[in-house]
Scaffold this active site. Structure first.
Site, PDB file in Angstrom:
ATOM      1  N   GLU A 174       1.895  13.657  -2.753  1.00  0.00           N
ATOM      2  CA  GLU A 174       2.864  12.381  -3.018  1.00  0.00           C
ATOM      3  C   GLU A 174       2.661  11.078  -2.394  1.00  0.00           C
ATOM      4  OE1 GLU A 174       6.939  14.911  -3.702  1.00  0.00           O
ATOM      5  OE2 GLU A 174       6.474  14.943  -1.690  1.00  0.00           O
ATOM      6  N   GLU A 250       6.475  20.367  -7.877  1.00  0.00           N
ATOM      7  CA  GLU A 250       7.617  21.014  -7.123  1.00  0.00           C
ATOM      8  C   GLU A 250       8.827  20.725  -7.632  1.00  0.00           C
ATOM      9  OE1 GLU A 250       8.082  18.943  -3.145  1.00  0.00           O
ATOM     10  OE2 GLU A 250       6.081  19.382  -2.451  1.00  0.00           O
TER      11      GLU A 250
END
Length: 411
Positions: A174, A250
């Site tokens: 991320e 995710e």
């Protein structure tokens, strides 16, 4: 019908092509149309004696893949000592166990992992220096490269191309939420490839233009992380990467807790509706978390908001489908239907428990002879055993020991 991968085989010479490829917005596994149905399960949050049981619970959920972060500071807390890969830190054993249970594996080696883990997985001996972390600063990439020298060849030997279960590896983590140093991102990707990774490489970022601008690389699959609105994320990715499949690295079907705050719970219906939106039209997903486990010792991380420290609690249950103690929840059964799994479960709905002292010598009254010996109090951290709810009696959770068998297809 969900086609499941074959059980893990002995390592072989690497083949020329990765197991997972894509074209025309579709994902393929060895040329066959494929959906990644994955669940996050962190080896460092589950006692090694319970790895197989928890992995088997994910298989019973209807998943075909397990994914895990790798926490650098868990393996190398001191700079003057070599990284350890034994005992609880034997990530290779964890990966092999997943393969033996018929699951593919996705690895997320960071080196920064977030994960509500202490220091985001970075060693304190590194971040305590004057160094620009998560950057192309040689003061950071030098130690990170030496860590990858130790770690990545171990992972490379367990790739699908070598007969192992690893089918994909994440580049950083991320990064678009942190910065836009694309030279560092390229270093991370190239460092993995140079040390032997030939399976699918991908980035994972929030589904916004800003985050995708900062965290993606040309030629590397772009995945997203989200908790809701999958249709909007699918449209955004299609506008930026029209040939790539929709992959949610995710899906936050629950959430973690901070000390002093209310326990987070996400309704089953809400989580299932979002999951259905993700897997529609061939979308791939990883449940974060499928089984959260426990932050033993002092390994729990913390957040900061408006100058206030927000430490994460010991439990990492995360309202996951498989609860912290291994119980199969209502969310588990509802998601199992979405994944199309059917047939009998191979695990007990609730793990058996017994008193540790009795277990070490002979089966306690609450244990069947088929139960595995109770794990010793977990290290690191010497966490206290849970109260069993019967006054002063305390218990460690145990699970039945059954013979491992390749996972059968579900439909």
């Amino acid at each position: 019908m969900i086609e499941l991968p074959a059980p893990y085989a002995s390592p072989a010479q690497p083949s020329e092509s990765p197991a997972l490829t894509w074209t025309g917005r579709r994902l393929y596994r060895h040329g066959v149309p494929h959906q990644i149905l994955s669940g996050a399960l962190h080896y460092f949050r589950v006692h090694p004696d319970l790895w197989r049981d928890r992995i088997r619970r994910l298989a019973d959920l209807g998943l075909n893949t397990v994914d895990t972060y790798i926490a650098w500071n868990f393996h190398q807390p001191r700079e003057d000592e070599e990284p350890r890969f034994d005992g609880w830190r034997d990530v290779e054993r964890f990966i092999r166990t997943a393969g033996e249970e018929g699951l593919d594996v996705i690895v997320r080696p960071g080196p920064y992992i977030c994960a509500e883990w202490s220091n985001g997985g970075l060693p304190s001996w590194l971040t305590g220096r004057d160094v620009a972390v998560r950057s192309s600063d040689p003061a950071f990439t030098g130690p990170a490269g030496r860590w990858f020298d130790e770690l990545v060849p171990r992972l490379a030997a367990l790739q699908a191309a070598c007969g192992g279960p690893i089918v994909a590896v994440q580049v950083e983590n991320e990064f678009g939420s942190f910065g836009d140093d694309h030279a560092y991102l390229r270093w991370n990707r190239d460092a993995l490839a140079a040390r032997g990774i030939i399976e699918l490489l991908f980035t994972a970022d929030g589904p916004t233009e800003l985050m995708l601008d900062g965290g993606t690389l040309p030629g590397t699959l772009t995945a997203v992380t989200l908790g809701s609105k999958p249709d909007a994320a699918r449209r955004l990715l299609a506008s930026r990467r029209p040939d790539e499949p929709f992959v949610v690295a995710e899906f936050w079907n629950g959430w973690f807790d901070h000390w002093g705050e209310r326990h987070h719970v996400r309704g089953v219906d809400s989580a299932v509706r979002t999951l259905e939106g993700i897997v529609a039209d061939g979308g791939s997903v990883s449940l974060y978390m499928a089984h959260g486990g426990t932050n033993f010792g002092l390994w729990a991380g913390a957040n900061e908001a408006d100058g206030r420290l927000q430490p994460t609690v010991t439990s990492y249950d995360s309202d996951a489908p498989v609860a912290e103690d291994g119980t199969l929840t209502a969310k588990f059964h509802a998601m199992r239907k979405v994944f199309g799994a059917s047939g009998p479960l191979r695990v007990a709905e609730r793990p058996r428990c017994c008193r540790p002292r009795a277990c070490r010598s002979s089966p306690a009254p609450a244990c069947s002879p088929a139960s595995a010996p109770c794990p010793r109090p977990p290290r690191p951290g010497r966490a206290r055993p849970r109260s069993s709810g019967s006054g002063s009696t305390r218990a460690w959770c145990c699970t039945p020991r059954t013979r491992a068998s390749p996972r059968a297809s579900t439909g």
